[in-house]
Design an enzyme around this catalytic site. Structure first.
Site, PDB file in Angstrom:
ATOM      1  N   THR A  42      -4.996 -17.217   8.066  1.00 52.22           N
ATOM      2  CA  THR A  42      -5.824 -18.318   7.572  1.00 52.22           C
ATOM      3  C   THR A  42      -5.718 -18.436   6.055  1.00 52.22           C
ATOM      4  O   THR A  42      -5.710 -19.543   5.508  1.00 52.22           O
ATOM      5  CB  THR A  42      -7.291 -18.122   8.001  1.00 52.22           C
ATOM      6  OG1 THR A  42      -7.333 -18.022   9.425  1.00 52.22           O
ATOM      7  CG2 THR A  42      -8.156 -19.288   7.562  1.00 52.22           C
ATOM      8  N   LYS A  63      13.188 -16.690  10.774  1.00 55.97           N
ATOM      9  CA  LYS A  63      14.269 -17.679  10.748  1.00 55.97           C
ATOM     10  C   LYS A  63      13.826 -19.008  10.172  1.00 55.97           C
ATOM     11  O   LYS A  63      12.656 -19.388  10.285  1.00 55.97           O
ATOM     12  CB  LYS A  63      14.857 -17.881  12.140  1.00 55.97           C
ATOM     13  CG  LYS A  63      13.851 -18.261  13.199  1.00 55.97           C
ATOM     14  CD  LYS A  63      14.571 -18.515  14.506  1.00 55.97           C
ATOM     15  CE  LYS A  63      13.649 -18.446  15.693  1.00 55.97           C
ATOM     16  NZ  LYS A  63      14.297 -18.785  16.962  1.00 55.97           N
ATOM     17  N   THR A 104       2.973  21.005 -14.142  1.00 57.92           N
ATOM     18  CA  THR A 104       1.848  20.716 -15.023  1.00 57.92           C
ATOM     19  C   THR A 104       1.943  21.565 -16.285  1.00 57.92           C
ATOM     20  O   THR A 104       2.256  22.754 -16.228  1.00 57.92           O
ATOM     21  CB  THR A 104       0.518  20.957 -14.277  1.00 57.92           C
ATOM     22  OG1 THR A 104      -0.541  20.762 -15.197  1.00 57.92           O
ATOM     23  CG2 THR A 104       0.446  22.364 -13.702  1.00 57.92           C
ATOM     24  N   GLU A 162     -10.401 -22.492  15.392  1.00 56.93           N
ATOM     25  CA  GLU A 162     -11.121 -21.257  15.617  1.00 56.93           C
ATOM     26  C   GLU A 162     -12.379 -21.173  14.748  1.00 56.93           C
ATOM     27  O   GLU A 162     -13.486 -21.167  15.246  1.00 56.93           O
ATOM     28  CB  GLU A 162     -10.185 -20.080  15.309  1.00 56.93           C
ATOM     29  CG  GLU A 162     -10.571 -18.828  16.026  1.00 56.93           C
ATOM     30  CD  GLU A 162      -9.438 -17.819  16.054  1.00 56.93           C
ATOM     31  OE1 GLU A 162      -8.326 -18.138  15.593  1.00 56.93           O
ATOM     32  OE2 GLU A 162      -9.683 -16.713  16.532  1.00 56.93           O
ATOM     33  N   GLY A 213       4.888  19.491 -20.636  1.00 63.83           N
ATOM     34  CA  GLY A 213       5.050  18.599 -21.782  1.00 63.83           C
ATOM     35  C   GLY A 213       5.362  17.153 -21.430  1.00 63.83           C
ATOM     36  O   GLY A 213       5.894  16.422 -22.247  1.00 63.83           O
ATOM     37  N   GLU A 264      -3.805   9.763 -14.693  1.00 58.71           N
ATOM     38  CA  GLU A 264      -4.265  11.132 -14.515  1.00 58.71           C
ATOM     39  C   GLU A 264      -5.350  11.529 -15.501  1.00 58.71           C
ATOM     40  O   GLU A 264      -6.209  12.316 -15.176  1.00 58.71           O
ATOM     41  CB  GLU A 264      -3.078  12.090 -14.630  1.00 58.71           C
ATOM     42  CG  GLU A 264      -2.186  12.040 -13.402  1.00 58.71           C
ATOM     43  CD  GLU A 264      -1.133  13.126 -13.389  1.00 58.71           C
ATOM     44  OE1 GLU A 264      -0.852  13.680 -14.451  1.00 58.71           O
ATOM     45  OE2 GLU A 264      -0.601  13.395 -12.306  1.00 58.71           O
ATOM     46  N   THR A 278      18.906 -23.518   7.284  1.00 60.67           N
ATOM     47  CA  THR A 278      18.811 -23.246   5.859  1.00 60.67           C
ATOM     48  C   THR A 278      18.627 -21.749   5.626  1.00 60.67           C
ATOM     49  O   THR A 278      18.423 -20.990   6.572  1.00 60.67           O
ATOM     50  CB  THR A 278      17.674 -24.070   5.213  1.00 60.67           C
ATOM     51  OG1 THR A 278      17.623 -23.771   3.819  1.00 60.67           O
ATOM     52  CG2 THR A 278      16.347 -23.746   5.842  1.00 60.67           C
ATOM     53  N   ARG A 324       9.546  27.232 -22.131  1.00 61.91           N
ATOM     54  CA  ARG A 324       9.827  25.933 -21.517  1.00 61.91           C
ATOM     55  C   ARG A 324      11.291  25.546 -21.740  1.00 61.91           C
ATOM     56  O   ARG A 324      11.864  25.811 -22.793  1.00 61.91           O
ATOM     57  CB  ARG A 324       8.941  24.852 -22.117  1.00 61.91           C
ATOM     58  CG  ARG A 324       7.464  25.013 -21.838  1.00 61.91           C
ATOM     59  CD  ARG A 324       6.715  23.833 -22.433  1.00 61.91           C
ATOM     60  NE  ARG A 324       5.292  23.901 -22.148  1.00 61.91           N
ATOM     61  CZ  ARG A 324       4.414  24.542 -22.930  1.00 61.91           C
ATOM     62  NH1 ARG A 324       4.823  25.178 -24.006  1.00 61.91           N
ATOM     63  NH2 ARG A 324       3.142  24.524 -22.618  1.00 61.91           N
TER      64      ARG A 324
END
Lengths: 515, 98
Positions: free
Chosen positions: A50, A223, A290, A74, A293, A318, A227, A451
């Site tokens: 609708t 479909k 976590t 409806e 960096g 976050e 076209t 790291r």
């Protein structure tokens, strides 16, 4: 998609299209719905039939000055007016203006009815023709015709009569959307009561599938006779203020590359590792556990952009705005000042505050509004929580395609679950979409957590392959020398190797170029 | 004395329309032993009336008076069924019992 129209009722070689005005739909429909034809829009209960039908008329009025007729089988016109008002479609006003008219074929409980003998829908057809003439309508909606089958028991008679109405509408030259229920989301039949038997030329399916406890709305053009249209299912969302927005996803992908222009990542060492900076229209994925960096890298990205006179849009899923600002200050970047200068806009949202499709629409909205040269999403893995794998991939594809289209540099972060090594789920799902991948890893050496950083991939350019040490201090991140005597970092199992082995490896893999 | 107000909605003059009109006239003459007021409304000429009354199918016979309001759709070829549909069959038997 419009050419001067000659006499062409039955055997038109070229099917003209009518732009519906429903955002995104005309794109996947290669211009819109076939003009002067009836399109069946089938979907299960709550799939948005609708809304689609109403929006088809509303956009006709708002964008194309085309009047519409809404034949409702409806819902009561009263309910439709009220429900659609929430999208800002003031049907009551349009009725007064003579550009929208209802034909009310909704069931009337007080009308007790018995069928004795043969009948047709001559009265309904006369009412429709009357309404089309009254507002000089170009668009017609029949919603939803399942209801009429439950009132008139003979389905074959009803089908025949609806076919007659569809033919009459075609002769009137109006473009029609006819909605019908379907029970299954996939497979046959397309609609209940064999509706597709009489409107089989143009079929659109709306779906509302429950996947991994998450709702996913999609639209598929099954479909269009004579076209073209785009194939497959495309996600769509229903926005409170705009109605249906179809998300064309990868359809605009790979459209253009803005050459080899490079921009800074905000860190000179990383730029050097990447062979002279990031490509302007590329997407960079920064993956790490976590605390490795990632948010700092985002901060550098913002800072570097601002220093080069670029605006950055940062989506944070976050951390709160305050926390982000505090962190950035700690690393020497003042987000408040940048925001005041108009160099930065930070958008903080809870991933769960909306569906992924809604987030996508909002992100696009912010991009259109702020017109940044770079965007950062911290983190995309937070968004993965609220979606299915497929929905998430489509989301990343869509953001990627949109950013490339706008020649925006994008930096996405992804969080890996394990502290040392291993890949994140997010990475596995989207690594092929992104252009550059930077890995951040913890490296345990001599009882110490350090790291490491490496550029895993850099599309369209050479890059350094070393895993280098990353040091974070109160000025931000610094990339140090490579871990020369350690192996197995990425696997999460660093092993020290002796000098002899090092030499052997050096002979096996001679240093390539520069570094 | 009961006053019957009947409206027959038709869509142009088709064989089905003619069938409905002749069936209805016969019922009126034979079964409505009272005054009746029958209007035949062609929706092709008066579409707004069909809109107001929410008529979908043609022919549709509406019994407006006496209550209850009743609608019968079709060519009215089955007299018994038409009387049931108009809520007249029950009424007749009630009256016979008196």
């Amino acid at each position: 998609m419009s050419t001067p129209e000659q006499a062409r009722p039955e055997h038109a070689r070229y099917v003209e299209k009518v732009a519906t005005g429903i955002p995104g739909f005309d794109f996947i429909a290669d211009g819109g719905l076939p003009k002067g034809r009836t399109a069946l829009v089938a979907g299960s209960a709550g799939s948005g039939k609708t809304i689609f039908a109403s929006q088809f008329l509303a956009e006709g009025i708002r964008r194309h000055e085309e009047s519409g007729v809404f034949i409702t089988f409806e819902e009561q016109p009263l309910d439709i007016r009220r429900n659609m008002m929430s999208f800002g479609w003031d049907i009551a006003r349009w009725e007064v203006d003579g550009v929208w008219i209802f034909v009310d074929a909704s069931p009337e409980p007080s009308h007790e009815m018995m069928i004795v003998g043969d009948y047709d829908f001559g009265a309904l057809l006369a009412r429709i023709e009357h309404a089309v003439r009254a507002v000089n309508a170009k668009r017609v909606v029949l919603d939803s015709i399942g209801a009429v089958f439950s009132v008139f028991e003979s389905s074959s008679r009803v089908r025949h009569e609806l076919f007659r109405i569809a033919s009459a509408l075609r002769e009137m030259g109006v473009t029609t959307v006819l909605t019908a229920e379907r029970r299954e989301e996939h497979g046959a039949p397309i609609a209940l009561y064999g509706v597709e038997e009489f409107v089989a030329d143009n079929v659109v399916i709306l779906r509302n599938v429950l996947e991994d406890e998450k709702r996913r709305r999609t639209i598929e053009i099954l479909k269009f006779r004579g076209t073209t249209h785009k194939k497959g299912e495309y996600p769509f969302t229903v926005m409170p203020s705009d109605g249906i927005i179809v998300i064309p996803l990868s359809a605009i992908e790979l459209k253009q590359r803005s050459g080899d222009m490079r921009v800074t990542s905000g860190n000179v060492d990383l730029d050097r590792m990447c062979g002279g900076g990031l490509f302007r229209d590329s997407i960079i994925l920064v993956s790490g556990a976590t605390g490795t960096g990632k948010t700092l890298m985002v901060t550098h990205f913002v800072h570097g952009g601002a220093a080069a006179g670029e605006r950055c849009l940062l989506f944070a899923f976050e951390e709160s705005r305050e926390q982000l600002g505090r962190n950035a200050i700690g690393w020497g970047t003042d987000f408040d000042a940048l925001e005041e200068e108009g160099k930065l806009k930070v958008v903080c949202e809870y991933p769960e505050s909306a569906s992924l499709e809604d987030h996508l629409v909002r992100i696009k909205g912010y991009i259109e509004e702020f017109r940044p040269q770079r965007i950062a999403i911290d983190s995309v893995s937070a968004l993965e929580r609220i979606s299915t794998v497929r929905g998430f991939r489509e989301f990343v594809l869509a953001v990627t395609a949109f950013s490339k289209h706008k020649e925006i540099t994008g930096l996405f972060t992804a969080t890996t679950p394990s502290l040392t090594g291993g890949t994140s789920v997010t990475e596995a799902h989207i690594s092929s979409i992104t252009d550059t991948i930077v890995l951040l890893r913890y490296v345990e050496l001599f009882g110490e957590m350090r790291r490491g950083l490496t550029v895993l991939k850099m599309r369209g350019s050479t890059h350094e392959k070393d895993i280098r040490e990353l040091v974070i201090d109160n000025k931000g991140m610094h990339i140090g020398s490579p871990f020369r005597n350690v192996a197995g970092i990425l696997a999460g199992n660093p092993v020290q190797i002796g000098a002899a082995e090092m030499e052997r490896l050096d002979r096996l893999f001679p240093a390539d170029g520069g570094l | 004395m009961k006053q019957f107000v009947l409206k027959l909605y038709i869509a142009g003059r088709t064989p089905r329309t003619e069938q409905a009109i002749s069936s209805l006239r016969e019922i009126c003459e034979k079964d409505l032993a009272s005054v009746y007021d029958l209007a035949v409304i062609d929706v092709l000429e008066r579409p707004q009336l069909a809109e107001n009354e929410k008529i979908l199918a043609t022919p549709t016979l509406v019994k407006e008076l006496p209550p209850p309001l009743r609608r019968v759709v079709g060519d009215l070829s089955n007299r018994e069924r038409v009387l049931v549909g108009l809520d007249l069959a029950v009424r007749e038997t009630n009256e016979e019992r008196k």
